[in-house]
Structures are given as structure tokens and as C-alpha cells.
Design an enzyme around this catalytic site. Sequence first.
Site, mmCIF file in Angstrom:
data_model
loop_
_atom_site.group_PDB
_atom_site.id
_atom_site.type_symbol
_atom_site.label_atom_id
_atom_site.label_comp_id
_atom_site.label_asym_id
_atom_site.label_seq_id
_atom_site.Cartn_x
_atom_site.Cartn_y
_atom_site.Cartn_z
ATOM 1 N N LYS A 63 7.216 13.792 3.222
ATOM 2 C CA LYS A 63 6.500 13.078 2.153
ATOM 3 C C LYS A 63 5.249 13.856 1.792
ATOM 4 O O LYS A 63 4.454 14.184 2.682
ATOM 5 C CB LYS A 63 6.084 11.698 2.656
ATOM 6 C CG LYS A 63 6.932 10.566 2.129
ATOM 7 C CD LYS A 63 6.221 9.242 2.358
ATOM 8 C CE LYS A 63 7.141 8.065 2.120
ATOM 9 N NZ LYS A 63 6.509 6.790 2.459
ATOM 10 N N ARG A 67 5.922 -7.492 0.457
ATOM 11 C CA ARG A 67 5.349 -7.812 -0.859
ATOM 12 C C ARG A 67 6.457 -8.374 -1.730
ATOM 13 O O ARG A 67 7.014 -9.404 -1.439
ATOM 14 C CB ARG A 67 4.764 -6.544 -1.491
ATOM 15 C CG ARG A 67 3.472 -6.113 -0.888
ATOM 16 C CD ARG A 67 3.153 -4.700 -1.271
ATOM 17 N NE ARG A 67 4.154 -3.821 -0.696
ATOM 18 C CZ ARG A 67 4.104 -2.502 -0.712
ATOM 19 N NH1 ARG A 67 3.109 -1.905 -1.320
ATOM 20 N NH2 ARG A 67 5.046 -1.774 -0.150
ATOM 21 N N SER A 98 0.076 1.912 -1.935
ATOM 22 C CA SER A 98 -0.641 3.183 -1.857
ATOM 23 C C SER A 98 -0.205 4.098 -3.008
ATOM 24 O O SER A 98 -1.018 4.772 -3.629
ATOM 25 C CB SER A 98 -0.349 3.886 -0.537
ATOM 26 O OG SER A 98 -0.749 3.077 0.535
HETATM 27 P P1 ADP Z 1 5.649 3.046 4.409
HETATM 28 O O1 ADP Z 1 5.639 4.431 3.866
HETATM 29 O O2 ADP Z 1 6.141 2.918 5.813
HETATM 30 O O3 ADP Z 1 6.249 2.002 3.490
HETATM 31 P P2 ADP Z 1 3.057 1.995 3.701
HETATM 32 O O4 ADP Z 1 1.756 2.555 4.128
HETATM 33 O O5 ADP Z 1 3.380 2.054 2.256
HETATM 34 O O6 ADP Z 1 4.113 2.718 4.602
HETATM 35 O O7 ADP Z 1 3.178 0.490 4.194
HETATM 36 C C1 ADP Z 1 3.107 0.112 5.518
HETATM 37 C C2 ADP Z 1 3.452 -1.355 5.625
HETATM 38 O O8 ADP Z 1 2.476 -2.135 4.957
HETATM 39 C C3 ADP Z 1 4.790 -1.736 4.986
HETATM 40 O O9 ADP Z 1 5.383 -2.768 5.762
HETATM 41 C C4 ADP Z 1 4.407 -2.264 3.635
HETATM 42 O O10 ADP Z 1 5.352 -3.188 3.144
HETATM 43 C C5 ADP Z 1 3.087 -2.947 3.980
HETATM 44 N N1 ADP Z 1 2.219 -3.048 2.814
HETATM 45 C C6 ADP Z 1 1.832 -2.066 1.980
HETATM 46 N N2 ADP Z 1 1.044 -2.548 0.988
HETATM 47 C C7 ADP Z 1 0.937 -3.885 1.208
HETATM 48 C C8 ADP Z 1 0.294 -4.958 0.520
HETATM 49 N N3 ADP Z 1 -0.375 -4.773 -0.621
HETATM 50 N N4 ADP Z 1 0.392 -6.194 1.041
HETATM 51 C C9 ADP Z 1 1.114 -6.396 2.174
HETATM 52 N N5 ADP Z 1 1.759 -5.441 2.856
HETATM 53 C C10 ADP Z 1 1.685 -4.198 2.385
#
Ligand code: ADP
Length: 164
Positions: free
Chosen positions: A41, A90, A128
Site C-alpha cells: 500500500k 462504518r 483515511s
Molecule cells: P485498514 O487499512 O485495515 O482498513 P484503517 O486504518 O482504514 O485500516 O482502519 C482501521 C479500522 O478502523 C477498520 O476496522 C476501519 O473500519 C476502522 N475505521 C476507520 N475509520 C473509521 C471511522 N471513521 N469510524 C469507525 N471506524 C473506522
Amino acid sequence: MTVAIYPGSFDPMTHGHLSIIRSGLVVFDKLIVAVLRNPRKEALFTVEERVEMIREELAGAGDVEVDSFDGLLVEYCRRKNVRVVLRGLRAVADFEYELQMANMNRHLNTEVETVFLMANDAYFYVSSNLVKEAARLGGDVHRLVPPGVARRMTERLGPPRTGA
Ligand code: ADP
């Protein structure tokens, strides 16, 4: 003592992640926030920077350890001697992917359970990736991320060109 690992890319950490950590600390005695080293990534921040930003933000937030890992999550769980994985849910779009991951992890290690907490509705649409995308285009995202993250995003991508 129940410990859960909250794994993710956290590139960068948003208020959505923080709200899951806060809720996680209501349910579990201790959380290990684990940043995945994923060479496949392309990231905005290095793993070290991400760990540092999360540590900064969580100083004094309760029993939270911030770490990084590579390879299989279930192997990391084994090494840490932890049996619970915490993930945030989400929109419906998360569900399919998270279900697959949880089932794959259960297949790889039947001792590990995945627990989901619902996203806070204020951050339901915050990811993100979208935060980075908007900031790259000059959007002001400072209300969606902690101040330390906003500052570093400005250093890396330039100041926002829109008012928010
Ligand atoms: P990944 O690349 O493993 O999806 P992320 O950093 O995007 O990693 O997300 C890590 C975790 O946090 C995942 O379970 C994701 O669904 C959760 N997550 C990300 N953004 C939010 C949000 N705005 N509210 C709740 N959970 C979130």
C-alpha cells in the site's frame, strides 16, 4: 484482564479511529493499537510517523499500547498472546470486507475472535483515504483528524486552500 488488538493502516489516524479507541476502552481493559506494515500500500506517512502520531494523541488516554506489525494479524495476536481483534464498522461497504477478513482470520486461527464497534455517526463517512484525497486537492480536513495529524498533513501536502 481482557486485551484487544485494534489493527489498521492508520494512514493517518482520524477522529473516527479515535472514537473506536475510546469506545474500545469502555469494553476492554487494554488496547493494543497495531499499525500494519504493508509494503503493497502506498502510504502518506511512514509506519514510524503513524505510530508517533497515535502515541502523541493517546498520551494519557488509558491503557493503550501503540505498536506495529507485519505479516499475518493472527500470528501477531499469537505473539502478543491476545485473542480479541477490534475493528470499526462504518457504512455497509465496510461490512462485506470486514466479514471476509474476520472469517479468514477465524479460519487461520480459531482462537482469535473479531469484535466490531459501530462508528460514531459524526465520523460515519470519515476514512483515511478520503481525508488524504481531500487534503491533496487543497481541502480543509482539520476537523476530521487530531491537531497533530492536521499539522503534519499541512507540512506534507501544503496548507488547505478552502475555508472550513
Ligand atoms: P485498514 O487499512 O485495515 O482498513 P484503517 O486504518 O482504514 O485500516 O482502519 C482501521 C479500522 O478502523 C477498520 O476496522 C476501519 O473500519 C476502522 N475505521 C476507520 N475509520 C473509521 C471511522 N471513521 N469510524 C469507525 N471506524 C473506522
